[in-house]
Every structure is written in structure tokens, then in C-alpha cells.
Design a protein around this motif. Structure first.
Motif, short mmCIF file in Angstrom:
data_model
loop_
_atom_site.label_atom_id
_atom_site.label_comp_id
_atom_site.label_asym_id
_atom_site.label_seq_id
_atom_site.Cartn_x
_atom_site.Cartn_y
_atom_site.Cartn_z
N GLY A 359 -51.29 -147.00 66.90
CA GLY A 359 -52.58 -146.77 66.27
C GLY A 359 -53.30 -145.54 66.78
N ASP A 360 -52.91 -145.02 67.95
CA ASP A 360 -53.55 -143.82 68.47
C ASP A 360 -53.19 -142.61 67.61
N LYS A 361 -54.17 -141.75 67.42
CA LYS A 361 -53.96 -140.51 66.69
C LYS A 361 -53.49 -139.44 67.66
N ILE A 362 -52.42 -138.72 67.30
CA ILE A 362 -51.91 -137.69 68.19
C ILE A 362 -51.74 -136.37 67.44
N ALA A 363 -51.61 -135.30 68.21
CA ALA A 363 -51.33 -133.98 67.67
C ALA A 363 -49.98 -133.51 68.19
N ILE A 364 -49.26 -132.82 67.32
CA ILE A 364 -48.04 -132.12 67.73
C ILE A 364 -48.40 -130.64 67.82
N LEU A 365 -47.99 -130.00 68.90
CA LEU A 365 -48.38 -128.61 69.09
C LEU A 365 -47.25 -127.78 69.64
N SER A 366 -47.41 -126.48 69.46
CA SER A 366 -46.46 -125.53 69.99
C SER A 366 -46.71 -125.32 71.47
N ARG A 367 -45.67 -125.42 72.28
CA ARG A 367 -45.83 -125.13 73.70
C ARG A 367 -45.92 -123.62 73.93
N GLU A 368 -45.53 -122.86 72.95
CA GLU A 368 -45.60 -121.40 73.11
C GLU A 368 -47.03 -120.90 72.98
N THR A 369 -47.78 -121.43 72.02
CA THR A 369 -49.17 -120.99 71.81
C THR A 369 -50.19 -122.02 72.27
N TYR A 374 -50.04 -130.16 63.67
CA TYR A 374 -49.88 -131.35 62.83
C TYR A 374 -50.46 -132.56 63.54
N GLU A 375 -51.11 -133.44 62.76
CA GLU A 375 -51.65 -134.68 63.30
C GLU A 375 -50.96 -135.87 62.67
N THR A 376 -50.69 -136.87 63.48
CA THR A 376 -50.02 -138.08 62.99
C THR A 376 -50.49 -139.27 63.83
N THR A 377 -49.85 -140.42 63.67
CA THR A 377 -50.30 -141.64 64.33
C THR A 377 -49.13 -142.30 65.06
N VAL A 378 -49.42 -142.87 66.22
CA VAL A 378 -48.39 -143.55 67.00
C VAL A 378 -48.00 -144.86 66.31
N LYS A 379 -46.72 -145.04 66.09
CA LYS A 379 -46.20 -146.30 65.54
C LYS A 379 -45.65 -147.18 66.65
N VAL A 393 -43.65 -141.99 65.54
CA VAL A 393 -44.89 -141.72 64.81
C VAL A 393 -44.70 -142.07 63.34
N THR A 394 -45.81 -142.16 62.61
CA THR A 394 -45.75 -142.58 61.20
C THR A 394 -45.14 -141.51 60.32
N ASP A 395 -45.37 -140.24 60.65
CA ASP A 395 -44.82 -139.17 59.82
C ASP A 395 -44.76 -137.88 60.62
N VAL A 396 -43.92 -136.97 60.19
CA VAL A 396 -43.80 -135.64 60.81
C VAL A 396 -43.83 -134.60 59.70
N PRO A 397 -44.12 -133.33 60.01
CA PRO A 397 -44.14 -132.31 58.97
C PRO A 397 -42.75 -132.09 58.37
N ALA A 398 -42.74 -131.66 57.13
CA ALA A 398 -41.46 -131.47 56.44
C ALA A 398 -40.59 -130.45 57.15
N ASN A 399 -41.21 -129.38 57.64
CA ASN A 399 -40.47 -128.35 58.34
C ASN A 399 -40.93 -128.32 59.79
N LEU A 400 -40.39 -129.20 60.59
CA LEU A 400 -40.78 -129.31 61.99
C LEU A 400 -40.31 -128.08 62.76
N SER A 401 -41.22 -127.50 63.51
CA SER A 401 -40.90 -126.31 64.28
C SER A 401 -39.74 -126.57 65.22
N LYS A 402 -38.85 -125.59 65.35
CA LYS A 402 -37.71 -125.70 66.24
C LYS A 402 -38.02 -125.15 67.63
N GLY A 403 -39.21 -124.61 67.81
CA GLY A 403 -39.61 -124.11 69.12
C GLY A 403 -40.01 -125.24 70.04
#
Length: 611
Positions: A359-369, A374-379, A393-403
Motif C-alpha cells: 500500500g505504500d507509494k514509492i518512486a523509481i528513480l535514476s541513480r545517475e541523476t 515513475y511512481e507506483t505502489t508496493v504490492k 509493485v502494482t505496475d512499472v513503466p512500459a519502457n523501464l530504464s536500463k540504467g
């Protein structure tokens, strides 16, 4: 519980009072080890709400031999077996009233461990140890030529053994060499000016006994500390942060009132994943016999929410910051597919951290910048060990960064009110704050060796998260900030980057007001900001201080990669020359007006680089 009944023609209300337990009735009295009896009493009231444990005034002693022990992960400390005097687990509305007592500890113990408690008040007592977790040596002779000193150290207070040119300090069945160290000035009771000049490499030091209370230290010093100063040494990892005074996790509605911490083998207070915290009249300070109080921060909060309110407190003589409020970046080791991430808690003093729950809301972020995308929710979270867990998580972006990626918990960031407090004479900073909640810092006296207020965030060392969004810093008095020397500011707002990281397209921090503060300064520094959008520096008064040697360390205000900045109605007096304001070319929309005693040096750094 509320009971209603009819009394004549009036409606009377009777409130059931909380039960008060006099601990003396359970064999907990001064003059003997109270640990076992206290552990049993706490266990007996665990399922009873609204209980106060009341201590008649006195000194109560606690030893580890009969204390409840278990393996505990403690954020920003060294994990391991912890012995507990006050093991408070799963209580509801419990109060510990010390009645003005001293709680004295005699070994490797955590005085208060508070886990999954809803409603707890700690009040009216002090915490101390019979033997400190650091050692203090008075410099009685100093030879600048060969960089040697003679020190006086009472072995009845700081037990030690010298053998083969080396010294070991004895701390509760633990022998420590000269490890991390710092020189203090007994007149100011603060770290000595430019103390880094006087550190010692304990591995290289040669120790020669002279008398029962004096010995000579040769080799290892950068420079010999002056006569009358005090050399403080406080050990090495993994034995230097074992015993915080108060550890709180997974709890709600914590109140600490009129509690003094004189000593701790770690932090005075470390709080994890707790909702609503109030400190009123808390003190972290040293006794008259010692110059140093806690081994680390006075207070520290990681992954909390609700409101952290700190008022009317005194924090001094610590070997680290007064307060640090932040979340945690957790690096992603591998994307496993099916919305699952293998995550690694990278910093060794965050191992065992509770990152989140469903239920917690989380962010996915680039470690480079270190910018979120992207924001999603813990499942679900499956803990593998203290280091790693699998995050679903409930969902991820269609094109997840490879970095390289990290995640941060957006649901657990608190508001902070830090008001009418005194911070002084400590190593490091006054305030560190990286939280997305609303922050108010006002009417405080701040005087620290390094930065006054550090708003940072890093994804590479401590992994402390929380790019700020709403910070007001007003009506504070900053006194002699930065006597460590080397560009220490009343306010530094900047993420910490490694050589492999870079600025992203957006700004990291947002909306910081630094207004109507008074700064007594020997170095002419005010604010440095990097990657901030929305910065207001207005109405501040800077007055030259003669308390330390005059230092010209650079521009008073430095702006790098900032946007929407206002600098107006600031005043500087007593300095030989106007204080400089500089900005780089990647800073935009800056308004500078009516700042007597200041001058603008636009793009100086950029032009120097181009030339």
C-alpha cells in the motif's frame, strides 16, 4: 473509557484514570541492579493500556547480565545482540515517569527499546553510563617541532593499558585503540578551531608511559594540539555505535519531555518508521566532568511520517549532528520481471531497514541523476536477509530504464517543526533535513562546527533520500558557523553527487525560504545552493564576528544550477569588503535587489572556467 451517570438533575462525567504503578512496590529501588525486576514488570503490563510506571526520585542502576537480549537492527548503528533495560514492545498508551531520577547504565545496553507501541511518553529522567564510550586526554605538554604531546588521563575514569608502544582503552570488556578522534577547546567546550589540523593516526602513534596518569604520544599527529586542549578518541566501526540511548521503531505518538541524555555509545535518540513524534525540553549534553556527550547524533529520524515536533530542546557537545530527518534510497540490483525488483540496502548502517509495506507509494528513480521518473505502489515485500529484499509493485513503466535504478518510499516522509532550540559546541552540523513534508525551522540558536543547516540527499554514500519541497527557515540566530573552516555555510542546499552522477533535466530541491535570520559570522558565508527551484534569501542580517580568526573563504551566496531565486533586503555589516553573490550560467531567473553590504559577481566561476 468514559462512564456517564445521572447525579441529581445534572449530568456527571467520570473519566477512568490511567493506572499508576509505583516501581518500588515491585522491588525496583536505588542501590541495586534494577534490570531483571524492571524487565518483569514491563512484561506484566504489556497487555494493559493506559499505565504509568512511576519512579521515586533516585539513581537506578542497570546491568546487562540479567537484561532481555535479542539481535536487533538499529539504523545508523552497528547491528547485533542488544541488551535492553526498558524493552517496550506492543504496549498501548504507556508512560515512564522518572520523577527526576538518574538511570545509570553499566555496560553495552540500550536503555530504551520501543517497538510497535501506540502512545508512549518518556519524561522526567536522565540517562548516563558509569563509563563513557569515548576517552578524553588533557594536553599538558606540546612540541610543535616533533609533533608530540604529553597528555594527562585518569585511568580510574578512562581505564587503559599501554604495551609495546600502543594503548588500548578498556570499555566494558571491549578494548579499543585510538580510532576516530578530535580535539576540543575546554574554554569554548566546542571542537577547537580548524580541528582537522590536529587529528592523529592512531595506527602510527607511539605511546610511552610517564606516570600513572600521564603518557607521551609521538608520531601520527598532523600537528601537535595546543596545551590545555582535550584530545577525544571514540573508537572504530563496528564497535563505535553499539548503544543508542533510545531506539524507537514501528510506533505511533511518541512523546519525550524533560529527558536528559548525558552519554550514549551511539545516538541520543534514533527513530525509525514512526508516526508523530514530540520532543519538548529534551537535552543532550555532557556532565561537568566530561566535555563530550553522545558518540553520534543527538536525534535522528529515518522513514517516519506525521509530524516531528522538536521544541525547547538543548543539544550540545555531541560528536555528530543535532538532528537528521530523512528517508532512504534503496538501490535496485536487478529487475526480475513481473513487476519485481531485487533490492539491496547498500549502507552497512541501514541493514535491516524496514523499507515499506503493501500500500505504500514509492518512486523509481535514476541513480545517475537521482531524479524520480515513475511512481507506483508496493504490492508485496519479501525480505531475504538484512541486506536484500524482493519488492513487488502494482505496475512499472512500459519502457523501464536500463540504467542504474533506486527506489524511495513516498508514503513515509514527515513534516518537521524545529522551534526554540539551542544547538551548540558539537562536531558536525546543527540540522540535516531531507524530507518531502512541510518543514519549519524558526527561533533557534545554532552554532556548529560545520554547516548550520544541510539540505542534501544522496544516492551513493549514506543513501539518505528526501528532496525537499517546502522549507521555511526564519528568525534563527546563526553564531560562528563553520569553525571547522573550509566553506561551511549557515545553509547549504545541494544533493551529493559522485563522479559517476550528473545533473538531470529537473531541479532536485524546491521551495526553500531563508528569511529574517541573524548571522554572526567570521567568514562571511551565508548560503550555497545547487539544483534548487524556488529559493528566497531575504531580510537576513550578517554581522562580523571576532570570536575566531578572520577567514575569507569565498562568495557569501553561491548559486549553481538553480531557478527562480530571490535575494533581497539582506544586510551585511562590519566586513572589510562587500560580500559577493555569484551564480553560474545554468542558473536562471534570479532577482537581486537592495542588499547593502553585498555585491553581485555574476557568472564569475563560469567565466574563469572559460578563460
Amino acid at each position: 473509557m468514559k462512564n456517564l451517570f445521572i447525579c441529581g438533575f445534572a449530568l456527571c462525567t467520570v473519566l477512568a484514570e490511567a493506572r499508576v504503578v509505583n516501581v518500588a512496590d515491585h522491588g525496583i529501588v536505588p542501590g541495586k541492579d534494577a534490570t531483571y525486576a524492571l524487565n518483569r514488570l514491563i512484561e506484566s503490563v504489556q497487555n494493559e493500556p493506559d499505565v504509568t510506571l512511576s519512579f521515586p526520585k533516585g539513581q537506578y542502576d542497570f546491568h546487562p547480565e540479567n537484561a532481555l537480549g535479542m539481535h536487533r537492527a538499529v539504523a545508523n548503528h552497528d547491528n547485533g545482540l542488544k541488551r535492553m533495560a526498558f524493552p517496550l514492545f506492543n504496549h498501548k498508551n504507556i508512560t515512564i515517569d522518572g520523577g527526576g531520577s538518574t538511570f545509570m547504565f553499566h555496560g553495552h545496553m540500550i536503555p530504551f527499546t520501543i517497538e510497535s507501541v501506540q502512545g508512549i511518553t518518556l519524561k522526567n529522567f536522565s540517562i548516563d553510563w558509569i563509563r563513557s564510550f569515548h576517552d578524553e586526554m588533557l594536553i599538558v605538554e606540546s612540541n610543535a617541532k616533533d609533533k608530540s604531546v604529553v597528555v594527562e588521563c585518569d585511568p580510574s575514569v578512562y581505564p587503559y593499558t599501554i604495551k609495546g608502544g600502543k594503548i588500548l582503552f578498556h570499555r566494558y570488556k571491549q578494548d579499543d585503540p585510538i580510532g576516530s578522534n578530535m580535539v576540543f577547546d575546554p574554554e569554548t567546550r566546542a571542537p577547537i578551531y580548524n580541528t582537522r589540523l590536529y587529528t592523529i593516526n592512531g595506527k602510527n602513534a607511539k605511546i610511552t608511559p610517564i606516570s600513572k596518569t600521564t603518557f607521551k604520544i609521538e608520531k601520527g599527529f598532523k600537528n601537535a594540539p595546543p596545551v590545555g586542549s582535550i584530545l577525544v578518541t571514540y573508537g572504530n566501526h563496528p564497535t563505535s555505535r553499539l548503544c543508542p540511548a533510545i531506539h524507537v521503531t514501528n510506533s505511533k505518538d511518541l512523546k519525550i519531555k524533560n529527558v536528559t541524555v548525558y552519554e550514549a555509545g551511539g545516538m541520543g535518540l534514533i527513530v525509525e518508521r514512526t508516526d508523530n513524534i514530540t520532543l519538548d525540553g529534551m537535552k543532550v549534553t555532557s556532565t561537568k566532568e566530561r566535555i563530550v556527550s553522545t558518540r553520534a547524533d543527538a536525534t535522528h529520524f529515518i522513514g517516519c511520517k506525521g509530524t516531528i515536533k522538536v521544541e525547547n530542546c538543548l543539544f550540545e557537545h555531541m560528536l555528530d549532528d543535532a538532528i537528521n530527518v530523512h528517508g532512504a534510497y534503496v538501490p535496485v540490483t536487478e529487475y526480475l520481471g513481473n513487476n519485481e525488483f531485487l533490492c539491496d540496502i547498500s549502507h552497512f548502517q541501514q541493514w535491516g531497514l524496514t523499507f515499506g509495506e503493501p500500500g505504500d507509494k514509492i518512486a523509481i528513480l535514476s541513480r545517475e541523476t537521482i531524479l524520480p521518473f515513475y511512481e507506483t505502489t508496493v504490492k508485496n515485500i519479501k525480505v531475504l536477509n538484512e541486506h536484500r529484499f524482493v519488492l513487488t509493485v502494482t505496475d512499472v513503466p512500459a519502457n523501464l530504464s536500463k540504467g542504474p535504478l533506486s527506489v524511495e518510499n513516498l508514503s513515509w516522509y514527515p513534516d518537521l517543526v524545529f522551534r526554540k532550540n539551542i544547538v551548540r559546541e558539537n562536531r558536525a552540523r546543527s540540522i540535516l533535513v531531507t524530507t518531502k513534508g512541510k518543514v519549519l525551522i524558526e527561533d533557534n540558536y545554532l552554532s556548529s562546527q560545520m554547516h548550520g543547516i544541510l539540505i542534501e540527499g544522496d544516492n551513493n554514500k549514506w543513501y539518505e533520500s528526501g528532496a525537499v519541497q517546502d522549507v521555511t527557515i526564519r528568525n534563527n540566530e546563526f553564531v560562528n558557523i563553520g569553525y571547522a573552516v573550509s566553506e561551511r555555510y549557515p545553509l547549504l542546499a545541494s544533493p551529493l553527487f559522485t563522479a559517476n552522477q550528473r545533473m538531470g533535466e529537473g531541479r532536485y530541491h524546491r521551495n526553500i525560504d531563508f528569511v529574517d535570520n541573524t548571522i554572526k559570522s567570521f567568514n562571511g558565508l551565508l548560503v550555497k545552493a545547487c539544483s534548487v527551484k524556488g529559493l528566497n534569501i531575504s531580510g537576513n542580517k550578517m554581522v562580523f564576528s571576532t570570536d575566531y580568526p578572520k577567514a575569507d573563504e569565498g562568495e557569501a551566496i553561491v548559486l549553481e544550477y538553480c531557478d527562480d531565486v530571490t535575494i533581497k533586503k539582506n544586510k551585511a555589516a562590519g566586513f572589510d569588503n562587500p560580500l559577493e553573490v555569484s551564480k553560474t550560467a545554468d542558473t536562471s531567473n534570479v532577482k537581486i535587489e537592495r542588499n547593502p553590504g553585498f555585491k553581485s559577481q555574476t557568472d564569475r566561476k563560469l567565466q574563469a572556467a572559460l578563460n
